[in-house]
Design an enzyme around this catalytic site. Structure first.
Site, mmCIF file in Angstrom:
data_model
loop_
_atom_site.group_PDB
_atom_site.id
_atom_site.type_symbol
_atom_site.label_atom_id
_atom_site.label_comp_id
_atom_site.label_asym_id
_atom_site.label_seq_id
_atom_site.Cartn_x
_atom_site.Cartn_y
_atom_site.Cartn_z
ATOM 1 N N HIS A 249 48.375 51.980 92.884
ATOM 2 C CA HIS A 249 48.430 52.483 94.252
ATOM 3 C C HIS A 249 47.491 53.675 94.333
ATOM 4 C CE1 HIS A 249 49.990 54.160 97.962
ATOM 5 N NE2 HIS A 249 50.763 53.110 98.132
ATOM 6 N N ARG A 269 48.561 57.241 105.493
ATOM 7 C CA ARG A 269 47.260 56.790 106.010
ATOM 8 C C ARG A 269 47.453 55.909 107.236
ATOM 9 N NH1 ARG A 269 45.388 53.680 101.616
ATOM 10 N NH2 ARG A 269 47.333 54.173 100.565
#
Ligand code: FAD
Length: 647
Positions: A249, A269
């Site tokens: 990740h 995000r």
């Protein structure tokens, strides 16, 4: 030998995360007497940690969404190596599974007009993740637990016993799947607290044990992720699929060291957070690969406009699939443009008002405040890649979740391979757990029901072998194989640290042939030493003993990861080769299968020196024509091999 508890069930589910609980509910509802076993406390599974949400094409926020778009995104994210039938079932059934959760009492965040809210995530064309703030996994597990309790209450009303048809064995670890010939006959394990052994006899076993992250040094995964289910399947004779694909990740915490690896959810995000390097540059615009060029914004202005007007602008490249973002961060740090503690900056503070950040990202706000003394409403976070998820796993039949080659064995959730191809999209795990957890429970119950008169018996010798194997760490200086030369036993914690370091450094986010060969040598050394892993004391809650047993599993899956990664001479999704940096269309339809050979027909033992993993290549089934027709030909040309296109 002291087997204290021996019980009979129709279906045994190993694992009580989202996949295990959904499987257990389904099996019980279809009439199977079902036992669920978990290593931790009931309700504490890894699924609880899931933050961002469940991907399901409900079209609540953008009506353009539907299962076909979700299928397309999933295949693109997995770089077309996904077991396409699983991706189809998943995209099709995920909305029903989310609705079902609501009928069982889950309460998702809402849109202004009262529908289930859906948020943006990397690689998803439309806002698609149903969520509960950034604590979605907790709500999912809470709801499934509540459903289990309600089923137990129903059973009590009918039978006078809450656990007559559905029983949870918590803080119990399974170490072996038992077999009669090629068929499953039950499981062997130990209670963590008392150390006592148990056998649950059952013709159908669903493995739902999650991932393998604890084989790597920097990981977002919890202590339970020691690859147990992967190893249980291998040892039972079932192959693992595409183990080279491990997802790093892009955003884990990098500071302070004690929390390195803890996840910073992609929702940051998705909700507008941007990545910057030490020069303040939004560097992701430099890392949009050709296959995605037309789908992502080419300027910051366009990317920013997308949050307000997604129909007329393209999404910002911070929302590329995870493998792309993780590699980009790695490159920036390597080029000397990283943050002070070896990551990059992730900033929401300049993008949203403080009160919105605290409302939409409450866990992140508290996580950084409490663990790093960083106020994310006022300053940027420092983040870097962390081992997060394994796409590889037990090879299963798409429709039934049956493990290949072992009648009675089923697998669902992170432990199963195929669904996500070479890279999973965020949010697609929680939906995967529900879709395939249900299917595994359904088919396990059906299989067990079909065997009522001819249940495979449990072999007493296998129980003895499993017990002796489990007890070996207590006699590491004694006559155990490889441990009879008078040398002191090995410390399991030291072995674990060395394993994690080797996997991180030599089979990590960027891979090279020579390093992977070194990793295999190191693993061979560790395997020999692990047979001498010794512990003192007794069997009552003894974490050193538990780790000694987990080491067998971590070493097995690590060997699979390293061997498969060495074999695949291309870069695709969660497998990046510095010496083969491009994706190669010739590898598009190649699966790598890892198996243990079983010369004895009994319980498999692994050869510590050479290992016993054999790797075979398999050509995947061609993607069905109507599914291929969902893509533009120009796009398919980028992925499919010449002959596939021709066909
Ligand atoms: P788990 O939930 O891990 O359950 C495994 C179970 O198996 C546990 O009960 C464990 O005790 C048991 N077990 C293991 N070994 C044994 C054994 N030997 N014997 C008995 N029991 C055993 N995915 C999303 O889709 N959306 C998200 O927003 C998201 N956020 C995430 C955030 C974090 C921090 C992390 C780490 C992951 C996230 N993921 C997310 C991924 C997702 O949470 C996992 O892939 C998923 O929860 C795995 O579920 P599972 O049911 O397969 O396994």
């Amino acid at each position: 030998m002291s087997v204290v508890d021996r019980q009979d069930w129709d279906v045994v589910v190993v694992g009580a995360g989202g996949a295990g609980l959904r499987a257990a509910i389904e099996a019980r509802e279809r009439g199977a007497r079902t036992a669920v076993i978990c290593k931790s406390l009931f309700g504490k599974a890894h699924t609880v940690m899931a933050e961002g949400g469940i991907a399901a094409a409900m079209g609540n926020v953008n009506s353009g969404d539907n299962w076909e778009v979700h299928f397309r995104d999933t295949m693109r994210g997995g770089k077309f190596l996904n077991q396409w039938r699983m991706a189809e079932l998943h995209a099709n059934e995920a909305p029903d599974r989310v609705w079902e959760l609501e009928t069982w009492g889950a309460l998702f965040d809402r849109t202004k007009d009262g529908r289930i809210s859906q948020r943006n995530f990397g690689g998803h064309e439309y806002p698609r993740l149903a969520h509960v703030g950034d604590r979605t996994g907790l709500e999912l597990i809470r709801t499934l637990q509540q459903k289990i309790v309600s089923l137990q209450q129903e059973d009590f009303r009918e039978t006078g016993d809450y656990e007559s048809r559905l029983k949870v064995f918590q803080e119990c670890t399974v170490t072996r799947v038992l077999k009669d010939g090629d068929k499953v006959s039950g499981v062997f394990g130990y209670e963590r607290e008392s150390g006592r052994f148990f056998v649950l006899e059952a013709p159908a076993v669903v493995i739902a044990t999650g991932g393998i992250g604890k084989s790597f040094k920097v990981t977002s995964n919890s202590w339970e992720y020691t690859g147990d289910g992967h190893a249980l399947a291998l040892l039972a004779g079932a192959p693992l699929l595409n183990m080279e694909f491990v997802q790093f990740h892009p955003t884990g915490m990098v500071w302070p060291p004690s929390v390195k690896g803890i996840l910073v959810t992609e929702s940051v995000r998705g909700d507008g957070g941007v990545l910057r390097n030490s020069e303040g540059k939004r560097f992701m615009f430099d890392y949009i690969p050709d296959v995605f060029k037309e789908k992502y914004a080419q300027s910051e202005e366009e990317g920013d406009r997308w949050y307000e007007d997604p129909d007329h602008n393209r999404r910002p490249p911070e929302l590329l699939p995870r493998d792309e973002v993780a590699r980009a961060i790695n490159s920036e740090v390597k080029a000397g443009r990283g943050s002070p503690h070896g990551g990059v900056f992730l900033d929401v503070s300049t993008r949203m008002p403080a009160e919105v950040i605290r409302r939409r990202l409450p866990s992140m706000y508290h996580q950084f405040k409490e663990l790093a003394d960083v106020d994310i409403t006022a300053e940027a976070m420092e983040v870097g890649p962390t081992c997060h998820y394994v796409m590889g796993g037990i090879a299963v039949e798409s429709d039934t979740a049956a493990a290949r080659g072992v009648p009675g064995l089923f697998a669902a959730g992170e432990v199963a391979g195929g669904m996500h191809g070479s890279n999973r999209l965020g949010g697609n795990s929680l939906s995967d757990l529900l879709v395939f957890g249900r299917r595994a429970g359904w088919h396990a119950a059906e299989y067990a029901a079909g065997l009522t008169d001819t249940r495979p018996p449990v072999d007493e010798d296998q129980i003895d072998t499993a017990a002796a194997e489990a007890l070996r760490p207590f006699s590491a200086e004694g006559p155990a194989p490889g441990a009879d030369d008078g040398r002191p036993p090995e410390n399991p914690y030291t072995l674990h640290q060395e394993l994690q370091q080797a996997m991180n450094d030599l089979v990590g986010i960027i891979r090279r042939e020579g390093e992977m060969e070194r990793a295999l040598e190191k693993l061979a050394d560790l395997r020999v030493r692990a047979r001498r892993a010794g512990v003192e004391g007794h069997r009552q809650f003894n974490p050193g003993w538990h780790l000694s047993l987990d080491l067998r599993n971590m070493l097995l899956v690590s060997e699979c990861v390293a061997r498969a990664a060495l074999e695949r001479t291309e870069s695709r999704g969660g497998h990046t080769r510095e010496d083969h940096p491009a994706m190669d269309r010739k590898w598009r339809n190649v699966n790598l299968l890892c198996a243990l050979t079983d010369p004895t027909g009994g319980l498999l033992a692994t050869d510590p020196v050479s290992g016993q993993i054999t790797l075979t290549r398999e050509i995947t089934e061609p993607i069905r024509a109507d599914l291929l027709a969902l893509f533009e030909k120009e796009e398919l040309v980028k992925y499919l091999a010449e002959e596939e296109l021709y066909e």
